[in-house]
Design a protein around this motif. Sequence first.
Motif, mmCIF file in Angstrom:
data_model
loop_
_atom_site.group_PDB
_atom_site.id
_atom_site.type_symbol
_atom_site.label_atom_id
_atom_site.label_comp_id
_atom_site.label_asym_id
_atom_site.label_seq_id
_atom_site.Cartn_x
_atom_site.Cartn_y
_atom_site.Cartn_z
ATOM 1 N N GLU A 106 0.840 -1.217 0.000
ATOM 2 C CA GLU A 106 0.000 0.000 0.000
ATOM 3 C C GLU A 106 0.859 1.245 0.000
ATOM 4 O OE1 GLU A 106 -2.508 -0.576 3.381
ATOM 5 O OE2 GLU A 106 -3.982 -1.741 2.246
ATOM 6 N N GLU A 107 1.957 1.251 0.771
ATOM 7 C CA GLU A 107 2.862 2.403 0.763
ATOM 8 C C GLU A 107 3.479 2.605 -0.610
ATOM 9 O OE1 GLU A 107 5.803 1.815 3.778
ATOM 10 O OE2 GLU A 107 4.623 2.871 5.286
ATOM 11 N N GLU A 108 3.876 1.506 -1.234
ATOM 12 C CA GLU A 108 4.452 1.599 -2.567
ATOM 13 C C GLU A 108 3.450 2.132 -3.578
ATOM 14 O OE1 GLU A 108 6.375 -1.417 -5.855
ATOM 15 O OE2 GLU A 108 6.543 -1.929 -3.727
ATOM 16 N N LEU A 109 2.208 1.696 -3.480
ATOM 17 C CA LEU A 109 1.172 2.199 -4.382
ATOM 18 C C LEU A 109 0.918 3.687 -4.167
ATOM 19 C CD1 LEU A 109 -1.453 -0.694 -4.367
ATOM 20 C CD2 LEU A 109 -0.031 0.044 -6.264
ATOM 21 N N GLU A 110 0.931 4.121 -2.917
ATOM 22 C CA GLU A 110 0.735 5.542 -2.631
ATOM 23 C C GLU A 110 1.886 6.382 -3.191
ATOM 24 O OE1 GLU A 110 0.118 6.081 1.544
ATOM 25 O OE2 GLU A 110 -1.754 4.929 1.541
ATOM 26 N N LEU A 111 3.099 5.857 -3.124
ATOM 27 C CA LEU A 111 4.252 6.586 -3.670
ATOM 28 C C LEU A 111 4.194 6.672 -5.190
ATOM 29 C CD1 LEU A 111 7.155 5.201 -1.430
ATOM 30 C CD2 LEU A 111 6.134 7.485 -1.361
ATOM 31 N N ARG A 112 3.668 5.648 -5.825
ATOM 32 C CA ARG A 112 3.580 5.639 -7.286
ATOM 33 C C ARG A 112 2.474 6.563 -7.814
ATOM 34 N NH1 ARG A 112 4.334 -0.600 -9.268
ATOM 35 N NH2 ARG A 112 6.442 -0.891 -8.441
ATOM 36 N N SER A 113 1.450 6.781 -7.020
ATOM 37 C CA SER A 113 0.331 7.604 -7.519
ATOM 38 C C SER A 113 0.440 9.053 -7.136
ATOM 39 C CB SER A 113 -0.990 7.074 -6.976
ATOM 40 O OG SER A 113 -0.987 7.063 -5.560
#
Length: 105
Positions: free
Chosen positions: A98-105
């Motif tokens: 989830e943290e990685e997805l937030e950083l990508r968006s």
Amino acid sequence: VKNLRQARGYRLGAMQRKFPALGIGLLYLLAMIELLAFPLLGAGSAGSASILTLQSILFAFLCGAHVLVLRIIQELWQASGGVFNVDEVLQQMVFGLEEELELRS
């Protein structure tokens, strides 16, 4: 990402409950037969104390082995909680994703 999560969920679901309920029932049946038959078979050789000592040790080992196998299988059957649980590791993995997805968006 949703397809990845679904595939992971299907894979984790396929790994659960590998030991069927019939197998557990048969293990319980085997334990009951052992508890009933072993003392009756040992009663025929009650004349010697050394034989009874050996039979009592063997009976204790058999009962201990049955209890250990049944407890381990029941722990593996539990979906959450227990000794072999991976809930905390999965939560950390999901949090990281989830943290990685937030950083990508």
